[in-house]
Design a protein around this motif. Structure first.
Motif: not given
Length: 314
Positions: A231-259
């Motif tokens: 729950g706190r991890a979700v909130a951490h991500m929400v806060e980063a987006i709302l505050d435009n914090s530009r933090i680095v956090v591992s997330s599941s994303v769609l790759l398009q050639g990366e790695y």
């Protein structure tokens, strides 16, 4: 973001804890809850609304009776889904949760067309992929919550070993959100000191193993999976987006050639900000980690293939 309105679909233990965490931090102006079980979202919204009296800002907490009523959200968190039970095969669980996801995502796409979606439903990487296919949205707007939790679990294990630096410890876990996750304690720092200078190889290996089993350890004691950490991890991500914090956090994303992979969702370090995923960071992986990452990607691809074989995307 002007509105700072967050919708949470599924108000079980994780969804409700994420909402409560956001209320207590005063992170957003409005939180809208929805749950398929009648009365649950309504009851929790009233309870949290009363708790908001003691939060830094008066967060408005409301509940809706259908996902279609959740309108104009800046961020939508989806935790909906069922756990695997009894005789259920992996394919059964996949199909059930993918169908639930399809219904939810249809409503979200129609009623919050500009939202960023954070997926918490399991199997996490596959469900994140399903959301991509269902919406056709830009990939920066769909993010799976994985590394924020697994990384916190790794940081906790490092702290348990060292006895200091809990909030100063880096948290880098890549790969799938499951048994093939790849904790990388050698890549993180405690304060400004590289963890590899503080931990022996044997300690590193124990930390990796304990991180992988972090969820199972909680189940062993509670009989159910954890919810404060997620729950706190979700909130951490929400806060980063709302505050435009530009933090680095591992997330599941769609790759398009990366790695070296495409058309698959998997956990990698990203920059989170106003637009969701602002950037995908490509770190150098040694041969052993590349091999582990390949296994991780293949396990996700196997599950996506089950959905394809069952004609889910047609």
């Amino acid at each position: 973001m002007a509105g700072r309105k967050v919708g949470i679909v599924g108000t079980g233990a994780v969804g409700a804890t994420a909402a409560y965490s956001l209320v207590m931090m005063g992170s957003c102006e409005e939180i809208v809850l929805f749950d398929i079980v009648e009365g649950v979202a309504q009851g929790k919204a009233i309870d949290m609304g009363q708790a908001a009296h003691y939060s830094p800002k008066g967060t408005k907490v409301t509940a809706v009776k259908s996902a279609a009523e959740m309108k104009d959200c800046d961020i939508v968190v989806i935790t909906a889904g069922v756990p695997r039970k009894g005789e259920m095969t992996r394919a059964d669980l996949l199909m059930i949760n993918a169908k639930i996801m399809k219904n939810v995502v249809d409503d979200v796409a129609k009623n919050s067309p500009d939202a960023i979606i954070i997926c918490v439903s399991n199997p996490l990487d596959v469900m994140t992929y399903v959301i991509h296919k269902m919406t056709g949205w830009e990939r920066n707007r769909i993010i799976g919550m994985a590394g924020a939790l697994d990384g916190a679990r790794m940081a906790y294990q490092i702290y348990q070993t060292l006895g200091y630096g809990l909030t100063q410890t880096g948290d880098l876990v890549i790969g799938d959100h499951g048994q093939n996750m790849i904790p990388l304690p050698s890549k993180v720092q405690v304060g400004s000191v590289n963890a590899s200078e503080l931990l022996t190889q044997e300690q590193m290996e124990q930390i990796i193993e304990r991180t992988k089993n972090g969820g199972a350890e909680i189940v062993k004691h509670l009989g159910t999976s954890g919810y404060y950490g997620p729950g706190r991890a979700v909130a951490h991500m929400v806060e980063a987006i709302l505050d435009n914090s530009r933090i680095v956090v591992s997330s599941s994303v769609l790759l398009q050639g990366e790695y070296g992979y495409s058309d698959v969702c998997v956990g990698v370090p990203v920059v989170l900000g106003r637009n969701g995923v602002e950037e995908i960071i490509q770190i150098d992986l040694d041969e052993e980690t590349q091999a582990k990452f390949k296994i991780s990607v293949e396990s996700i691809q196997d599950n996506i293939n089950i959905l394809i074989e069952n004609k889910f995307f047609e």
